[in-house]
Scaffold this active site. Structure first.
Site, PDB file in Angstrom:
ATOM      1  N   LYS A   1      -0.519  -7.846  -4.876  1.00  0.00           N
ATOM      2  CA  LYS A   1       0.868  -7.247  -5.430  1.00  0.00           C
ATOM      3  C   LYS A   1       1.652  -8.515  -5.810  1.00  0.00           C
ATOM      4  CE  LYS A   1       4.407  -3.733  -3.749  1.00  0.00           C
ATOM      5  NZ  LYS A   1       4.645  -2.818  -2.676  1.00  0.00           N
TER       6      LYS A   1
ATOM      7  N   SER B   1       5.490   1.893  -3.596  1.00  0.00           N
ATOM      8  CA  SER B   1       5.655   0.864  -4.668  1.00  0.00           C
ATOM      9  C   SER B   1       4.499   0.174  -5.280  1.00  0.00           C
ATOM     10  CB  SER B   1       6.939  -0.126  -4.435  1.00  0.00           C
ATOM     11  OG  SER B   1       6.514  -0.777  -3.072  1.00  0.00           O
TER      12      SER B   1
ATOM     13  N   SER C   1       4.556   2.490   1.165  1.00  0.00           N
ATOM     14  CA  SER C   1       4.342   1.875  -0.288  1.00  0.00           C
ATOM     15  C   SER C   1       2.865   1.518  -0.558  1.00  0.00           C
ATOM     16  CB  SER C   1       5.032   0.643  -0.669  1.00  0.00           C
ATOM     17  OG  SER C   1       6.425   0.928  -0.672  1.00  0.00           O
TER      18      SER C   1
END
EC number: 6.3.5.7
Length: 528
Positions: free
Chosen positions: A76, A171, A195
């Site tokens: 990420k 996210s 997330s």
């Protein structure tokens, strides 16, 4: 080969059935074919191929570094990566290249993993749809699956298939899409309020949030220091355990990590006996907004444990109704503090205004942050005002303790693992998702997940079945603090029972070709 699990591919590499370079090239080719998913912000092709070459030499010399050697992974884009741009999907950090690797990234590289690239997210990880980053929204690979498309064809009211694609959740949506679309075998996400688990549920993956303090946060660009945890996204529980084994342990650069040595690797038994377990079902999680399909699967999962001899009991987490508000106050307060470092002086974006330092600060932050980030900063600063501090921030800290104690009391009553939904429903179409603002959506989507972060507990989302629309639905298991191995053992047993149907690689590839062809045709028609 791309559809296999990490463990299976690791065995294939050791047996010489495929080389790290061949595997890397296959993943890079698939990343290019699935570019329209917008899963990656940066593809580190040269870096990955060089790492694959080094891995290949180790295998030839009989010096493999372990199960992760030669395995393609993604990270990420809020984890620092040395020499590779790290943006947090924000204008504020566009062009920022860290001089060091996050501890978790370094640990993966030390095990020989191949870094395919940095994945997309909501700006600074503030969101639950992966729709609010500066690089655009992430598309859920299940939007193009045979299962979903066939169900949609049966619906006479379905809209245009090419425009009505689904969100990934967030996210860590880019990481989820990357694993779900077979472009890598595991990906790092971050988990502050759900997330990692939220996109895992929407993309048919295993999403694991370790106990707070088990895995280092050093190099993870902070959102909420007291809740942030690096998360793991894989296609099966065994793979998550392998990655956890590489990541877990103390880090002198992160004072919140446990100092005691961790028993590694996290080996999970092939056969587990759940008959002596006590499974807790929190009654407060049966909320009116919960879809009937998720509720039904939750009930069937409880019945499954009961049929194997486990004790299933209803438990109470009495302060659950306060958790979302409490989380909002604490989250935005820490965000306001953490975002103060982005001032245009040390790194990241800096505006051209030089009338005064104050004017430069204000303009830099206005240009660098989106509305969502600025909104959370404003909320946090409000809660931290001298006249509000006691009534909001301090009270929220006290409520957080009550919420954490609810879990302690549940586990002290004899419960081994809690079983809950992960999300209210399956993934929704993007056009439907954006009808509501980020704050409203996050409050809805974090309802079952954020309390775990406030309590510092381990939790994992496991894909259970497909909905009537042909989309993944996940359930969440919550364990005692630092009983991560027990939690994953239970999750593995459950995973084996439900036999979740994964996206078939060829089905996705056929749809990729169709989508790419449609995009080319659209481009031609626009030029005409």
């Amino acid at each position: 080969m791309l559809g296999r699990s990490l463990r299976e591919v690791s065995a294939a590499l050791k047996q010489g059935q495929i080389t790290p370079t061949e595997l890397c090239q296959k993943c890079l080719s698939l990343i290019k074919k699935t570019k329209f998913l917008n899963a990656y912000i940066t593809v580190s092709e040269e870096v990955a191929l060089k790492q694959a070459e080094e891995s290949e030499k180790r295998y030839k010399n009989g010096q493999s570094l372990g199960d992760l050697d030669g395995i393609p992974i993604a990270v990420k884009d809020n984890f620092s990566t040395s020499g590779i741009e790290t943006t947090c999907a924000s204008n504020m950090l566009k062009g920022y290249i860290p001089p060091y690797n996050a501890t978790v990234v370094q640990k993966l590289l030390d095990q020989g993993a191949l870094l395919m690239g940095k994945t997309n997210l909501d700006e600074f990880a503030m969101g639950s749809g992966s729709t609010d980053g500066v690089f655009g929204p992430v598309k859920n690979p299940w939007s193009y699956s045979k299962q979903y498309r066939e169900k949609r064809k049966q619906n006479p009211h379905s809209e245009n298939e090419d425009s009505d694609w689904l969100i990934t959740g967030g996210s860590s949506g880019g990481s989820a899409a990357a694993v779900s679309a077979f472009t890598c075998y595991a990906a790092l996400g971050s988990d502050t309020g759900g997330s990692t688990r939220n996109p895992a549920a929407h993309c048919g993956l295993v999403g694991f949030k370790p106990s707070y303090g088990l895995v280092s946060r050093h190099g993870l660009i902070p959102l909420v220091n007291s809740m942030d945890v690096p998360g793991i996204l894989t296609r099966c529980v065994d793979d998550a355990a392998i990655v956890l084994g590489a990541l877990a342990g103390p880090d002198p650069r992160d004072s919140t990590t446990v100092h005691e040595p961790i028993n590694k690797p996290f080996m999970l038994p092939s056969l587990a006996d759940v008959s002596k377990l006590c499974i807790g079902i929190p009654k407060e999680y049966l909320v009116p907004e919960l879809s009937s399909e998720v509720q039904s699967l939750w009930s069937k999962a409880a019945d499954l444990f009961e049929s194997e001899g486990a004790k299933v009991i209803e438990v109470s987490l009495p302060h659950t109704s306060y958790s979302i508000v409490c989380y909002h106050v604490l989250c935005t307060s820490e965000v306001a503090s953490n975002m103060a470092r982005f001032d245009g002086l040390q790194y990241g974006h800096r505006c051209d205004i030089d009338v005064s330092t104050e004017a430069m600060y204000a303009a830099t932050r206005r240009e660098g942050f989106n509305d969502v980030v600025r909104g959370r900063i404003l909320s946090g600063n409000f809660f931290l005002l001298k006249e509000n501090y006691e009534n909001y921030f301090v009270k929220a800290q006290k409520v957080r303790r009550l919420i954490a104690n609810d879990f302690v009391n549940a586990f002290n009553s004899g419960v081994d693992v809690l079983l809950t939904p992960t999300t209210l429903s399956e993934a929704v179409p993007y056009l439907e998702f954006i009808k509501e603002d980020n704050r409203t959506r996050s409050a809805q989507d974090d309802i079952f997940t954020q309390a775990v972060n406030m309590a510092g507990l381990p939790a994992v989302s496991i894909p259970v079945a497909l909905s009537n629309q042909g989309l993944p639905i996940g359930l969440q298991f919550i364990g005692r603090a630092f009983c991560d191995q027990q939690l994953l053992t239970v999750a593995k047993w459950f995973e084996k029972q439900v036999q979740f149907p994964v996206i078939q690689l060829q089905e996705l590839m056929d749809d990729c070709s169709a989508v790419l062809e449609n995009e080319k045709l659209a481009s031609v028609s626009l030029k005409q």
